[in-house]
Design an enzyme around this catalytic site. Structure first.
Site, mmCIF file in Angstrom:
data_model
loop_
_atom_site.group_PDB
_atom_site.id
_atom_site.type_symbol
_atom_site.label_atom_id
_atom_site.label_comp_id
_atom_site.label_asym_id
_atom_site.label_seq_id
_atom_site.Cartn_x
_atom_site.Cartn_y
_atom_site.Cartn_z
ATOM 1 C CG HIS A 38 -1.923 -1.096 1.205
ATOM 2 N ND1 HIS A 38 -2.409 -1.705 2.343
ATOM 3 C CD2 HIS A 38 -2.554 -1.710 0.170
ATOM 4 C CE1 HIS A 38 -3.294 -2.632 2.009
ATOM 5 N NE2 HIS A 38 -3.397 -2.653 0.699
ATOM 6 C CD GLU A 85 -0.963 0.376 4.706
ATOM 7 O OE1 GLU A 85 -0.264 -0.652 4.792
ATOM 8 O OE2 GLU A 85 -2.203 0.365 4.599
ATOM 9 C CG HIS A 124 0.662 -4.103 5.121
ATOM 10 N ND1 HIS A 124 -0.362 -3.894 4.230
ATOM 11 C CD2 HIS A 124 1.355 -5.158 4.640
ATOM 12 C CE1 HIS A 124 -0.299 -4.791 3.258
ATOM 13 N NE2 HIS A 124 0.735 -5.571 3.485
ATOM 14 C CD GLU A 152 -1.335 -3.760 9.212
ATOM 15 O OE1 GLU A 152 -1.044 -2.541 9.127
ATOM 16 O OE2 GLU A 152 -1.934 -4.381 8.319
#
Length: 795
Positions: free
Chosen positions: A401, A404, A539, A631
């Protein structure tokens, strides 16, 4: 004179007076205007500009620049002191320097919300009068005001990154706990259901102009601006159109931000997601700041006052703080390039690392993005460019992404760090480079990153740059192999006939018309060309490590869906989460709408949300590689000032996770007679219904937790071979080599293909085999004849 002003400033700060920083006088020293009467009378003059000594206050972000043409013309007029200003085109300079942080960004990125369409114009405070009243500038010389240098602005205080704690946020009122002031953070995301404790904004209980959201900076701070958003909700539409700002040192006496002689009214939002930046006409020194909505979207009686915010401010040194050394560290001891790198700068940095460590690095491309930007990979190994027998292959992928961005910068930092520590002789890094072939892909979606990068860290929003240029979410763009696997399990009654690894890619997925991003195709080809053993994709937007499966079996919104290697995946996830300084903090605040502390900061991906076609699932089912998703932070696009501490938070985790590639067993599958490696041999571990295969040279790696395992190896044309392998807790894997004997029939075919003479032992075994076969067939014939004779006798 400078010393006198320094002492005066310290006296003013120690008495708690609210001051406003004025324009720099001709001697280069800043003018500090103390409060008069109430202690909060703020002089309405221009903000910090020029090269005064005030620029020594830490400012790692956000400035708006003047028009390039006007700046150049004005600069040429400055001849009073014989001072020459540089007239380089600002746009060219931005392209050369790269990062469009708010420190050097154009005001064109600011959304003016007076009209429905986005208008590219300078942000301004809205005056109550129709005419704009020019403020007098008697103390500021023209050459200082019209400096070609941009005015220094301040970084975010940290509402979005959670540096600002919940107790530092107060409000005049709020509708319920889930809409309290602690939820008034930029880009915070709501839960699925309105009314829970995780709503998407601060919302006032009352609908009038007396409502406010207050931030306590805890120390005197030079406030320069605020950024506003509407409410995150799939059910409600709430935005603030205009607002005022007030400052205080004690929360008793408040003074408004001014625009000349008028109270400044700033433009807010016209939609719920686009962040809007409002810079104050005059930076103000205070401890507290309030955002006071003046108009908002009103849908009859349903129009609530709701907002999410970030505050820009530079915390000033506190001379009374004798324990300054106890403050949280804001820098890293590692000398790395801590800034946001656009595509051009990323390529330059990778080249610099390669030039510094040419013997252990290699840069290569795995393909191109939709806009023809190459997907560059940095390989780090003691023998770059070649697979070494027995050496496992590891990969990190970031930037799937594009918005990110922390993973991208961490991988660039990791390249530099490994190179530097290798040259210093760090034994841990030497061992890692010697025993592992490392591949780092810092930007899988460079097109999306460039879109977010142009807006900057706080103005990119939650979704800008997430998708590829074609609008594809690559997080769910890989082939869905899970559905085919589960369908086969339901239809097949004989489990021995089921495959459980190396699932083929569906034909329709490989067609030219398939809705597959060029970046996804490049990564799949990369996976198939290199025998990766372990990987992770990085991410942002949360703080948790997820592991496969990411897709639920019955397409439920969320459901725990484990792989046969559930225990090892939990080990991998825990290895990263437990060594991450933020994730492992038991007192940390949840990011958005789920408290992952309850799960020790790891979770099965499908138990969080259903993602068909994820990279993790595809990697596990189509290749030998185990992969998890990390994450990294609550803030998808952290400000540049946050990058050093984020590196400190993740450095050990990145290294520890890479070291897990040496867990389990490894070895070489060889032909017993020739000693040649056997490719595509199947390695089966008893009680774990997921096999792997050996690679071209016959070597293999099977990731396993410590324990005793019964391992069986099979290969086409060979007899199976089994043995027990004991996995220890050591850093190094257990060596389990296998030697397979070719089946006699296959061996005979192989010899005949080569037109060779059969060895005597082979001839003997063949004669014995024929004799056994002859005896068996003769016995069967005699039994049939005897049975027939008995039947005839009865008749």
């Amino acid at each position: 004179m400078a010393a006198f002003l320094h002492v005066t400033l310290l006296l003013l700060l120690s008495h708690g007076s609210c001051v406003q920083v004025d324009g720099a006088p001709s001697d280069g020293s800043p003018t500090v205007t103390p409060a008069v009467g109430s202690g909060l009378d703020l002089t309405t003059t221009r903000s910090f500009v020029g090269n005064s000594s005030a620029t020594e206050i830490p400012t790692a972000g956000f400035t708006t620049s003047k028009s390039t043409t006007k700046t150049t013309v004005d600069a040429k007029r400055q001849t009073e002191d014989g001072q020459k200003l540089e007239t380089k085109d600002s746009k060219t300079e931005e392209e050369e320097e790269g990062p469009l942080e708010l420190a050097k960004r154009s005001t064109r990125s600011i959304k003016v919300t007076k009209k429905l369409k986005s208008v590219l114009k300078k942000p301004k405070a809205i005056s109550k009068r129709t005419k704009v009243t020019k403020t007098s500038k008697p103390e500021v010389k023209p050459e200082v005001i019209q400096s070609a240098e941009p005015a220094p602005q301040c970084p975010p205080l940290g509402l979005e990154s959670l540096k600002v704690k919940d107790y530092q946020l107060r409000a005049s009122s709020y509708k319920r706990r889930g809409l309290g002031p602690h939820r008034g953070r930029l880009n915070i995301q709501s839960g699925v259901e309105d009314g829970d404790i995780y709503d998407g904004a601060w919302c006032a209980l009352h609908r009038d102009k007396k409502q406010w959201l207050e931030v306590d900076a805890q120390r005197l701070t030079r406030f320069t601006g605020v950024i506003l958003q509407g409410r995150s909700s799939i059910w409600s539409w709430n935005v603030v159109h205009t607002f005022k700002v007030q400052f205080s040192n004690d929360t008793l006496l408040w003074k408004s931000s001014m625009n000349g002689s008028e109270e400044a009214i700033f433009e807010g939002n016209q939609d719920t997601e686009t962040p809007v930046l409002a810079l104050f006409h005059t930076p103000t020194v205070a401890r507290y700041i309030r955002i006071n909505p003046q108009s908002w979207y009103q849908n009859g009686t349903q129009g609530d006052i709701c907002l999410r915010a970030e505050v820009l401010g530079c915390v000033l040194p506190d001379p009374s703080n004798v324990h300054e050394w106890q403050a949280e560290p804001s820098e890293s001891k590692d000398k790395l390039d801590f800034r946001h790198h656009n595509y051009k700068e990323m390529r330059k940095l990778m080249k610099v690392v390669h030039e510094e460590c040419p013997n252990i690095t290699r840069i290569y491309s795995i393909g191109k993005s939709y806009k023809d930007l190459k997907l560059y990979v940095m390989e780090i190994s003691d023998n770059p460019g070649k697979h070494k027998l027995g050496e496992p292959e590891f990969r990190y992928v970031a930037g799937m992404h594009g918005n990110e961005v922390l993973g991208r910068e961490l991988l660039l930092n990791l390249m530099q760090y490994i190179c530097q520590e290798y040259k210093r002789g760090n034994q841990r890094i030497l061992r890692l480079v010697r025993d592992t072939r490392i591949h780092l892909l810092p930007s899988m979606n460079p097109d999306g990153y460039e879109m977010a990068f142009k807006k900057g860290s706080e103005l990119a929003g939650w979704a800008l740059g997430r998708y590829s240029y074609e609008g594809i979410d690559m997080n769910s763009n890989f082939a869905d192999l899970n559905s085919g696997m589960w369908t086969a399990i339901e239809l097949e009654t004989d489990r021995s006939k089921l495959i459980n690894h190396y699932f083929p890619i569906p034909e329709q997925y490989t067609s030219e018309d398939a809705f597959v991003a060029s970046e996804t195709r490049a990564v799949i080809s990369w996976m198939q060309s290199i025998p990766f053993v372990l990987g992770a994709n990085l991410h942002g937007g949360e703080l948790v490590v997820t592991y496969p499966y990411d897709m639920t079996r019955d397409w439920a919104p969320r459901e725990h869906t484990p792989t046969p290697d559930e225990s090892f995946f939990r080990w991998l996830a825990t290895a990263y989460a437990s060594t991450n300084q933020v994730m492992s903090n038991p007192d940390r605040r949840p990011c958005h709408n789920k408290n992952f502390l309850r799960y020790n900061n790891i979770i099965n991906g499908a138990d969080w949300h259903n993602v068909p076609g994820s990279m993790n699932d595809f990697s596990y089912l189509h290749t030998n590689c185990f992969e998890v998703t990390v994450e990294l932070s609550c803030d998808k696009f952290p400000h540049v000032s946050e990058l050093p501490i984020e590196w400190e938070n993740n450095r050990e985790s990145l290294l520890v996770y890479m070291e897990q590639v040496h867990r389990g067993i490894k070895g070489v599958i060889r032909d017993k007679d020739t000693g040649a490696g056997i490719a595509n041999a199947i390695i089966k571990v008893e009680d774990i219904d997921h096999h792997i295969r050996s690679v071209a040279d016959g070597d293999y790696w099977r990731l396993l937790n410590p324990g005793e395992y019964r391992v069986t190896v099979t290969a086409e044309g060979y007899l199976p071979n089994s043995r027990s392998c004991h996995v220890m807790y050591d850093f190094y894997p257990t060596i389990c080599d296998f030697y397979l004997t070719m089946m006699p029939k296959e061996k005979l075919k192989d010899i005949l293909r080569k037109r060779g003479k059969l060895p005597e032992d082979v001839q003997l075994r063949l004669r014995q085999r024929r004799l056994r076969k002859l005896r068996v067939t003769t016995k069967a014939i005699n039994q049939r004849r005897a049975a027939a004779a008995k039947r005839a006798k009865r008749v």
